[in-house]
Design a protein around this motif. Sequence first.
Motif, PDB file in Angstrom:
ATOM      1  N   GLU A  99     -15.747  18.450 -48.038  1.00 10.11           N
ATOM      2  CA  GLU A  99     -15.209  17.723 -49.182  1.00 10.11           C
ATOM      3  C   GLU A  99     -15.395  18.572 -50.438  1.00 10.11           C
ATOM      4  OE1 GLU A  99     -13.700  14.863 -49.316  1.00 10.11           O
ATOM      5  OE2 GLU A  99     -14.304  13.656 -47.584  1.00 10.11           O
ATOM      6  N   ALA A 100     -14.545  18.382 -51.429  1.00 10.74           N
ATOM      7  CA  ALA A 100     -14.671  19.115 -52.683  1.00 10.74           C
ATOM      8  C   ALA A 100     -15.274  18.203 -53.743  1.00 10.74           C
ATOM      9  CB  ALA A 100     -13.308  19.616 -53.137  1.00 10.74           C
ATOM     10  N   ALA A 101     -16.312  18.697 -54.400  1.00  2.00           N
ATOM     11  CA  ALA A 101     -16.926  17.939 -55.481  1.00  2.00           C
ATOM     12  C   ALA A 101     -17.644  18.900 -56.422  1.00  2.00           C
ATOM     13  CB  ALA A 101     -17.914  16.905 -54.935  1.00  2.00           C
ATOM     14  N   VAL A 102     -17.554  18.609 -57.716  1.00  2.00           N
ATOM     15  CA  VAL A 102     -18.229  19.407 -58.731  1.00  2.00           C
ATOM     16  C   VAL A 102     -18.965  18.453 -59.653  1.00  2.00           C
ATOM     17  CG1 VAL A 102     -17.934  20.912 -60.735  1.00  2.00           C
ATOM     18  CG2 VAL A 102     -16.573  21.297 -58.682  1.00  2.00           C
ATOM     19  N   LEU A 103     -20.248  18.741 -59.896  1.00  2.00           N
ATOM     20  CA  LEU A 103     -21.052  17.974 -60.835  1.00  2.00           C
ATOM     21  C   LEU A 103     -21.635  18.953 -61.845  1.00  2.00           C
ATOM     22  CD1 LEU A 103     -22.493  15.431 -61.842  1.00  2.00           C
ATOM     23  CD2 LEU A 103     -24.233  15.793 -60.088  1.00  2.00           C
TER      24      LEU A 103
ATOM     25  N   ARG B 201     -16.267  15.728 -60.667  1.00  2.00           N
ATOM     26  CA  ARG B 201     -14.889  15.874 -60.196  1.00  2.00           C
ATOM     27  C   ARG B 201     -14.884  15.854 -58.669  1.00  2.00           C
ATOM     28  NH1 ARG B 201     -11.906  17.933 -64.750  1.00  2.00           N
ATOM     29  NH2 ARG B 201     -13.202  17.415 -66.545  1.00  2.00           N
ATOM     30  N   THR B 202     -13.966  15.060 -58.107  1.00  2.00           N
ATOM     31  CA  THR B 202     -13.824  15.003 -56.657  1.00  2.00           C
ATOM     32  C   THR B 202     -12.440  14.483 -56.303  1.00  2.00           C
ATOM     33  OG1 THR B 202     -14.699  14.037 -54.611  1.00  2.00           O
ATOM     34  CG2 THR B 202     -14.839  12.690 -56.579  1.00  2.00           C
ATOM     35  N   TYR B 203     -12.045  14.646 -55.058  1.00  2.00           N
ATOM     36  CA  TYR B 203     -10.750  14.140 -54.600  1.00  2.00           C
ATOM     37  C   TYR B 203     -10.894  12.823 -53.834  1.00  2.00           C
ATOM     38  CZ  TYR B 203      -9.231  18.884 -55.641  1.00  2.00           C
ATOM     39  OH  TYR B 203      -8.967  20.074 -56.262  1.00  2.00           O
ATOM     40  N   SER B 204     -12.096  12.280 -53.765  1.00  2.00           N
ATOM     41  CA  SER B 204     -12.343  11.114 -52.921  1.00  2.00           C
ATOM     42  C   SER B 204     -13.094  10.047 -53.687  1.00  2.00           C
ATOM     43  CB  SER B 204     -13.159  11.533 -51.687  1.00  2.00           C
ATOM     44  OG  SER B 204     -13.724  10.413 -51.054  1.00  2.00           O
ATOM     45  N   GLU B 205     -12.576   8.824 -53.678  1.00  2.00           N
ATOM     46  CA  GLU B 205     -13.277   7.714 -54.316  1.00  2.00           C
ATOM     47  C   GLU B 205     -14.586   7.420 -53.595  1.00  2.00           C
ATOM     48  OE1 GLU B 205     -12.334   3.240 -56.076  1.00  2.00           O
ATOM     49  OE2 GLU B 205     -10.827   4.302 -54.906  1.00  2.00           O
TER      50      GLU B 205
ATOM     51  N   PHE C 137     -15.735   7.441 -69.154  1.00  2.00           N
ATOM     52  CA  PHE C 137     -14.335   7.555 -68.747  1.00  2.00           C
ATOM     53  C   PHE C 137     -14.267   7.847 -67.258  1.00  2.00           C
ATOM     54  CE2 PHE C 137     -10.677  10.469 -67.950  1.00  2.00           C
ATOM     55  CZ  PHE C 137      -9.667   9.552 -68.164  1.00  2.00           C
ATOM     56  N   TYR C 138     -13.318   7.188 -66.623  1.00  3.62           N
ATOM     57  CA  TYR C 138     -13.057   7.476 -65.212  1.00  3.62           C
ATOM     58  C   TYR C 138     -11.565   7.350 -64.958  1.00  3.62           C
ATOM     59  CZ  TYR C 138     -12.524   6.960 -60.200  1.00  3.62           C
ATOM     60  OH  TYR C 138     -12.109   7.124 -58.904  1.00  3.62           O
ATOM     61  N   CYS C 139     -11.015   8.316 -64.248  1.00  2.00           N
ATOM     62  CA  CYS C 139      -9.671   8.149 -63.712  1.00  2.00           C
ATOM     63  C   CYS C 139      -9.656   8.707 -62.296  1.00  2.00           C
ATOM     64  CB  CYS C 139      -8.609   8.814 -64.590  1.00  2.00           C
ATOM     65  SG  CYS C 139      -8.500  10.606 -64.458  1.00  2.00           S
ATOM     66  N   PRO C 140      -8.841   8.127 -61.436  1.00  2.32           N
ATOM     67  CA  PRO C 140      -8.817   8.556 -60.035  1.00  2.32           C
ATOM     68  C   PRO C 140      -8.148   9.915 -59.875  1.00  2.32           C
ATOM     69  CG  PRO C 140      -7.137   6.897 -60.435  1.00  2.32           C
ATOM     70  CD  PRO C 140      -7.922   7.005 -61.708  1.00  2.32           C
ATOM     71  N   GLU C 141      -8.164  10.409 -58.637  1.00  2.24           N
ATOM     72  CA  GLU C 141      -7.507  11.677 -58.353  1.00  2.24           C
ATOM     73  C   GLU C 141      -5.986  11.533 -58.487  1.00  2.24           C
ATOM     74  OE1 GLU C 141      -7.842   9.466 -54.432  1.00  2.24           O
ATOM     75  OE2 GLU C 141      -9.092   9.794 -56.205  1.00  2.24           O
ATOM     76  N   VAL C 142      -5.328  12.613 -58.895  1.00  3.75           N
ATOM     77  CA  VAL C 142      -3.870  12.640 -58.961  1.00  3.75           C
ATOM     78  C   VAL C 142      -3.343  12.816 -57.540  1.00  3.75           C
ATOM     79  CG1 VAL C 142      -1.841  13.862 -59.817  1.00  3.75           C
ATOM     80  CG2 VAL C 142      -3.858  13.597 -61.287  1.00  3.75           C
ATOM     81  N   TYR C 143      -2.593  11.813 -57.069  1.00  7.65           N
ATOM     82  CA  TYR C 143      -2.102  11.819 -55.692  1.00  7.65           C
ATOM     83  C   TYR C 143      -0.591  11.859 -55.698  1.00  7.65           C
ATOM     84  CZ  TYR C 143      -1.516  10.561 -50.776  1.00  7.65           C
ATOM     85  OH  TYR C 143      -1.163  10.565 -49.441  1.00  7.65           O
ATOM     86  N   ASN C 144      -0.032  13.000 -55.296  1.00 10.33           N
ATOM     87  CA  ASN C 144       1.420  13.131 -55.190  1.00 10.33           C
ATOM     88  C   ASN C 144       1.906  12.456 -53.917  1.00 10.33           C
ATOM     89  OD1 ASN C 144       1.566  14.588 -57.545  1.00 10.33           O
ATOM     90  ND2 ASN C 144       1.872  16.578 -56.565  1.00 10.33           N
ATOM     91  N   ASP C 145       2.769  11.478 -54.085  1.00  9.71           N
ATOM     92  CA  ASP C 145       3.276  10.720 -52.945  1.00  9.71           C
ATOM     93  C   ASP C 145       4.049  11.650 -52.000  1.00  9.71           C
ATOM     94  OD1 ASP C 145       3.993   7.825 -51.916  1.00  9.71           O
ATOM     95  OD2 ASP C 145       5.831   9.010 -51.840  1.00  9.71           O
ATOM     96  N   PRO C 146       3.687  11.694 -50.712  1.00  7.55           N
ATOM     97  CA  PRO C 146       4.359  12.610 -49.782  1.00  7.55           C
ATOM     98  C   PRO C 146       5.869  12.385 -49.700  1.00  7.55           C
ATOM     99  CG  PRO C 146       2.325  11.817 -48.813  1.00  7.55           C
ATOM    100  CD  PRO C 146       2.542  11.024 -50.071  1.00  7.55           C
TER     101      PRO C 146
END
Length: 378
Positions: A225-229, A254-258, A289-298
């Motif tokens: 998994e990718a995560a940066v703190l 920062r991460t790509y997973s909730e 502040f929190y916003c989810p990952e940017v998910y491009n719809d396939p």
Amino acid sequence: MDYWLQEATRIRRELHQIPELGFEERETQAYILKDLKALGCFEISVIADTGVKAVWRHPGGGRRTIGFRSDIDALPLTEETGLPFASRHPGRMHACGHDGNMTSLLLFARWIQKNEEKINCNIVLLFQPAEESVGGAVRMIREGALENPRPDEIYAMHLVPVIDEGKLGVRAGATQASVSDFDITVTGVGAHAGMPYKGVDAMLAAATLVTQLPSVITKSVDPVEAAVLAVGTLHAGTKRNVIADKAVLECTLRTYSETVYKTVHQRIRGLLQGLEAAYGVKTDLTEHFYCPEVYNDPGVVERLLPLLEEGVRIEQEPSMGGDDMAEMFRVVPGALIRVGCRSEAKGYTKVLHTTEFNFDEAMLLPVVKIYAKLAMRG
């Protein structure tokens, strides 16, 4: 000079001179409103205080609707480009390319006005404030940006100086990270440095926390998994001979997973409990502040790819940068297109969020071309 490049250059350079922070974009908003009203083909409304919504309705009615969004805010930086069109607002700069994003959408508005008979859908143009700070997308959504008409899909673009100019990057799935900006306050008891036993050293506890926080990622997150703190700042102390009674750490995750996001925050709170027991301090974690990952719809990406010319399209690697466009993608499927603006030959090599960032306005024209193709496809 070609009309479109001439307009791109003029608009971008005029906008570049008037950068404003989130929900302070009054001059920027006035510029956008004046520009759109002069075209005479949009239903225009002010939204989210300093934002703008412009709707072009197909005369046939009942068509699909496509949305396009640009962020409009700038950063609290003092520009050091030396450009003749540099910022006129001290301590403010369009260092993230939002002047380019706005220009692309205003150019597309001109294309709409000149080509109404070619368009096969309703179009919604959104100029969103406060992307860099408190998340203006949420307020835009709450105030009806994605209603009347409701887009079937929505697009945005962002300049990226790690991609060569002339290239457009897009990928299906997570493309930019979720963002959690939070502060940790460590409270101790002040004392004279000559009598440290009479105090509780908040700075020492905070320094220990700085060294321990990275272990939350290495010990709690699957390596695949990718995560940066990151701890960006540590503020503590008032004088050399005083034991600090308070320390504040400004952090970002920062991460790509909730799931990863929730796990990391849970582990941090456990770490803070241990710090309190070990050092006798009190701690508080406040998320700003929190916003989810940017998910491009396939599905959206699949329909978009045939419109991108060979030699222009590249598979963009995921980025740990965030964008609250993610909030709109939770409501309406869409895609974020990353636009290359790096050129060694022209000297455009500075990264985003730096005081010398700059780009060639010609890089905006392929975006307008893609937006036009989407409008004609419907």
